[in-house]
Design an enzyme around this catalytic site. Structure first.
Site, short mmCIF file in Angstrom:
data_model
loop_
_atom_site.label_atom_id
_atom_site.label_comp_id
_atom_site.label_asym_id
_atom_site.label_seq_id
_atom_site.Cartn_x
_atom_site.Cartn_y
_atom_site.Cartn_z
N ARG A 1 1.28 -0.90 0.00
CA ARG A 1 0.15 -0.11 -0.15
C ARG A 1 0.77 1.49 -0.27
NH1 ARG A 1 -3.27 -2.61 4.44
NH2 ARG A 1 -5.51 -3.40 2.51
N LYS B 1 1.91 11.77 -11.06
CA LYS B 1 1.50 11.11 -11.68
C LYS B 1 1.84 9.26 -11.98
CE LYS B 1 -1.58 14.02 -14.45
NZ LYS B 1 -2.74 13.95 -15.58
N GLU C 1 8.47 20.16 -24.97
CA GLU C 1 7.93 20.36 -23.28
C GLU C 1 8.55 21.71 -23.44
OE1 GLU C 1 5.17 18.24 -22.52
OE2 GLU C 1 5.50 16.28 -23.60
N LYS D 1 6.54 23.66 -13.39
CA LYS D 1 5.87 22.01 -12.81
C LYS D 1 6.30 21.86 -11.80
CE LYS D 1 4.07 17.17 -14.09
NZ LYS D 1 4.25 16.34 -15.00
N GLU E 1 -5.46 17.88 -9.97
CA GLU E 1 -5.85 18.32 -10.80
C GLU E 1 -7.20 18.03 -10.64
OE1 GLU E 1 -4.76 15.17 -14.32
OE2 GLU E 1 -5.17 16.92 -15.78
N ARG F 1 -3.51 22.23 -13.88
CA ARG F 1 -3.01 21.44 -14.54
C ARG F 1 -3.46 21.08 -15.56
NH1 ARG F 1 -0.21 15.86 -11.93
NH2 ARG F 1 0.74 16.74 -10.20
N ASN G 1 -1.67 21.25 -20.92
CA ASN G 1 -1.55 20.31 -21.75
C ASN G 1 -1.99 21.33 -23.16
OD1 ASN G 1 -2.17 17.77 -21.21
ND2 ASN G 1 -3.14 18.77 -20.24
N HIS H 1 -0.90 20.28 -26.70
CA HIS H 1 -1.39 18.51 -26.62
C HIS H 1 -3.41 17.83 -27.36
CE1 HIS H 1 1.82 18.83 -23.31
NE2 HIS H 1 1.66 17.59 -23.47
N HIS I 1 -2.27 15.24 -29.97
CA HIS I 1 -2.51 14.18 -29.44
C HIS I 1 -3.18 13.68 -30.50
CE1 HIS I 1 -2.70 14.23 -25.08
NE2 HIS I 1 -1.56 13.81 -25.33
N HIS J 1 5.93 11.57 -28.52
CA HIS J 1 4.60 12.80 -28.06
C HIS J 1 5.76 13.58 -28.46
CE1 HIS J 1 2.36 13.94 -25.03
NE2 HIS J 1 3.55 14.51 -24.34
N1 LIG Z 1 3.48 10.24 -14.87
C1 LIG Z 1 3.56 12.00 -15.54
O1 LIG Z 1 2.83 13.51 -15.32
C2 LIG Z 1 4.24 11.88 -17.25
C3 LIG Z 1 4.21 12.56 -18.18
C4 LIG Z 1 5.21 12.80 -19.12
C5 LIG Z 1 4.91 11.57 -19.77
N2 LIG Z 1 4.90 10.31 -18.99
C6 LIG Z 1 4.72 9.30 -19.58
O2 LIG Z 1 6.80 9.42 -19.70
C7 LIG Z 1 6.85 8.12 -20.79
C8 LIG Z 1 7.68 9.03 -21.65
O3 LIG Z 1 8.13 9.25 -21.08
P1 LIG Z 1 10.01 9.53 -22.24
O4 LIG Z 1 9.85 10.07 -22.84
O5 LIG Z 1 10.96 9.75 -20.64
O6 LIG Z 1 10.83 7.84 -23.09
P2 LIG Z 1 11.52 6.48 -22.42
O7 LIG Z 1 11.51 6.71 -20.81
O8 LIG Z 1 10.47 5.63 -23.31
O9 LIG Z 1 12.32 6.74 -23.13
C9 LIG Z 1 13.04 6.92 -24.27
C10 LIG Z 1 14.44 6.14 -24.65
O10 LIG Z 1 15.13 6.85 -23.81
C11 LIG Z 1 16.17 5.67 -23.47
N3 LIG Z 1 16.73 6.20 -22.44
C12 LIG Z 1 16.83 6.61 -21.43
N4 LIG Z 1 17.98 7.51 -21.16
C13 LIG Z 1 18.32 7.46 -21.98
C14 LIG Z 1 19.37 8.77 -21.47
N5 LIG Z 1 20.11 8.32 -20.64
N6 LIG Z 1 20.81 7.56 -22.60
C15 LIG Z 1 20.20 6.99 -23.25
N7 LIG Z 1 19.18 6.22 -23.76
C16 LIG Z 1 18.25 6.69 -22.59
C17 LIG Z 1 15.29 4.59 -23.03
O11 LIG Z 1 15.62 3.41 -22.76
C18 LIG Z 1 14.17 4.71 -24.10
O12 LIG Z 1 15.28 3.75 -25.54
C19 LIG Z 1 5.18 8.09 -21.63
O13 LIG Z 1 5.11 6.43 -21.17
C20 LIG Z 1 4.07 8.74 -20.48
O14 LIG Z 1 3.00 8.57 -21.41
C21 LIG Z 1 4.21 10.70 -17.44
ZN LIG Z 2 3.39 16.14 -23.09
#
Ligand SMILES: NC(=O)c1ccc[n+]([C@@H]2O[C@H](COP(=O)([O-])OP(=O)(O)OC[C@H]3O[C@@H](n4cnc5c(N)ncnc54)[C@H](O)[C@@H]3O)[C@@H](O)[C@H]2O)c1
Ligand SMILES: [Zn+2]
Length: 379
Positions: free
Chosen positions: A136, A158, A200, A243, A253, A258, A262, A265, A269, A281
């Site tokens: 939990r 999130k 972003e 942020k 939210e 928040r 977007n 976005h 999307h 994205h």
């Molecule tokens: N929780 C939130 O508020 C929130 C906000 C925005 C996005 N997200 C989520 O985040 C995800 C996208 O995140 P992302 O863009 O970081 O993608 P990701 O985590 O898939 O990373 C992108 C790629 O880069 C590689 N990588 C990571 N760090 C590296 C480094 N330092 N050197 C070399 N390679 C590296 C990873 O292995 C992967 O192949 C999505 O699932 C999205 O829904 C969540």
């Molecule tokens: Zn975004």
């Protein structure tokens, strides 16, 4: 829509996030070059001495950064184990979460122990989801290694996994004990991922004033865009402040603030979805920022001169090719996709639009379809 009132307290390297609804009530976001080697020293200040830490990372980072982080934590006295999952969005699943739980069981983790997510947004969302549900809720530390994760996903609490083809369908709000961001990790990030993250960053420049009451980040980005790498730490720190400020004012939210995050976005999307996620994205967000801003110019609420800075800025950040893809899809198909956005209000498309000057935005649900179609068509 609330006026921004609460700014996080900050030093040159860190931002203190104070929350009301959840434990921990406050946590630090540290942005420091070389921090990865000092993760253990940071953790000693917040976690129970000699407790267990499970590092969750992905297959791309296992060789690059896991040994360094593991060594730093062990030197600080922690009992460390690790769980490596395949790189990529597919790992945000209940099946992979189960693998993490199996690793947690094997390591006999209790509520006082910690999951440390070392990776991008995928790892952060998965680590957060698992930490929030194991016993939990146990300790969570984010060590974000992509720009998206450092400026966005690691901050805000999130967590999620995808389910039944729907992104982020199953998840929680759960705050970490700390976010430890090392800008040096971005040196190994593929350029395409870096540019996606920079979209972003530009978004923060366009929403800053509405979120924090401060201004100037957009112009700062424009001035430094020729050599942003030299100022990455400052840039990430500023995004983290914006942020954090939004999160502090609208933790779950419910207050509307928040929504500002977007910007770009709803347009974006639609492109992600029509390209079947072939467009990243952040690349889609770049298109969305350009389109939302152009729409504001058509509505007469944003100066043409400021709009004319945006495309060159995005291009200098490696997003020129992405912007060109905006006319690759029929506008009416894009409009249908925009209508399906879950952030819409009933039948009305909810758009966040720049207003008056870079930094200020407004929420609009009354923009006629004809104008949206015109913008989607590249005019
Ligand atoms: N929780 C939130 O508020 C929130 C906000 C925005 C996005 N997200 C989520 O985040 C995800 C996208 O995140 P992302 O863009 O970081 O993608 P990701 O985590 O898939 O990373 C992108 C790629 O880069 C590689 N990588 C990571 N760090 C590296 C480094 N330092 N050197 C070399 N390679 C590296 C990873 O292995 C992967 O192949 C999505 O699932 C999205 O829904 C969540
Ligand atoms: Zn975004």
């Amino acid at each position: 829509m609330p006026e921004p009132t609460t700014l996080p307290s900050q030093t040159r390297d860190s931002v203190l996030v104070c929350l009301t609804h959840q434990e921990p009530r406050e946590y630090r976001i540290v942005v420091q070059a070389g921090l990865l080697q000092r993760v253990g020293e940071e953790c000693v200040q917040i976690l129970e001495p000699n407790s267990k830490i499970l590092i969750l990372t992905d297959s791309n980072l296992e060789a690059k950064y896991l040994p360094l982080v593991q060594k730093s934590l062990e030197s600080a006295g922690f009992l460390v184990s690790s769980c490596v999952v395949p790189a990529g969005e597919e790992s945000k699943s209940l099946a992979v979460a189960q693998k993490v739980f199996e690793a947690a069981l094997k390591a006999n983790l209790s509520r006082k122990d910690t999951i440390l997510g070392l990776g991008g947004g995928v790892i952060g969302d998965l680590a957060g989801f698992c930490a929030s549900t194991w016993h939990r809720g146990m300790n969570l530390i984010h060590v974000p290694t992509t720009l998206v994760a450092q400026v966005d996903s690691a901050i805000g609490g999130k967590t999620a996994v995808n389910f039944g083809q729907v992104k982020n369908m199953v998840g929680t709000f759960y705050q970490p004990r700390a976010v430890l961001a090392d800008p040096e990790t971005l040196q190994t990030l593929p350029p395409r991922e870096l540019s996606a993250g920079l979209a972003e960053v530009v978004k923060y420049g366009l929403i800053e004033t509405s979120c924090t009451g401060e201004s100037g980040f957009f112009n700062w980005l424009f001035e430094h865009s020729g050599n942003l790498k030299a100022v990455f730490s400052q840039m990430i720190h500023r995004c983290a402040c914006i942020k954090a400020s939004v999160v502090m004012q609208d933790e779950t939210e419910t207050r509307g603030l928040r929504h500002f995050l977007n910007l770009g976005h709803t347009f974006g999307h639609a492109y992600e979805s029509l390209s079947e996620y072939g467009i990243l994205h952040g690349e889609a967000v770049a298109i969305g920022l350009e389109q939302a801003t152009r729409l504001s110019v058509h509505l007469g609420v944003f100066p043409q001169s400021a709009y004319e800075q945006l495309a060159p800025l995005l291009s200098r950040l490696g997003l020129a090719e992405s912007l060109k893809r905006q006319t690759s899809y029929p506008p009416d198909a894009l409009l249908v996709a925009m209508r399906q956005d879950k952030k819409n209000l009933g039948n009305h498309i909810r758009l966040i639009l720049p207003e008056q000057a870079p930094g200020r935005v407004v929420v609009r649900t009354d923009v006629p379809d004809s104008l949206i179609l015109q913008v989607l068509g590249g005019q």
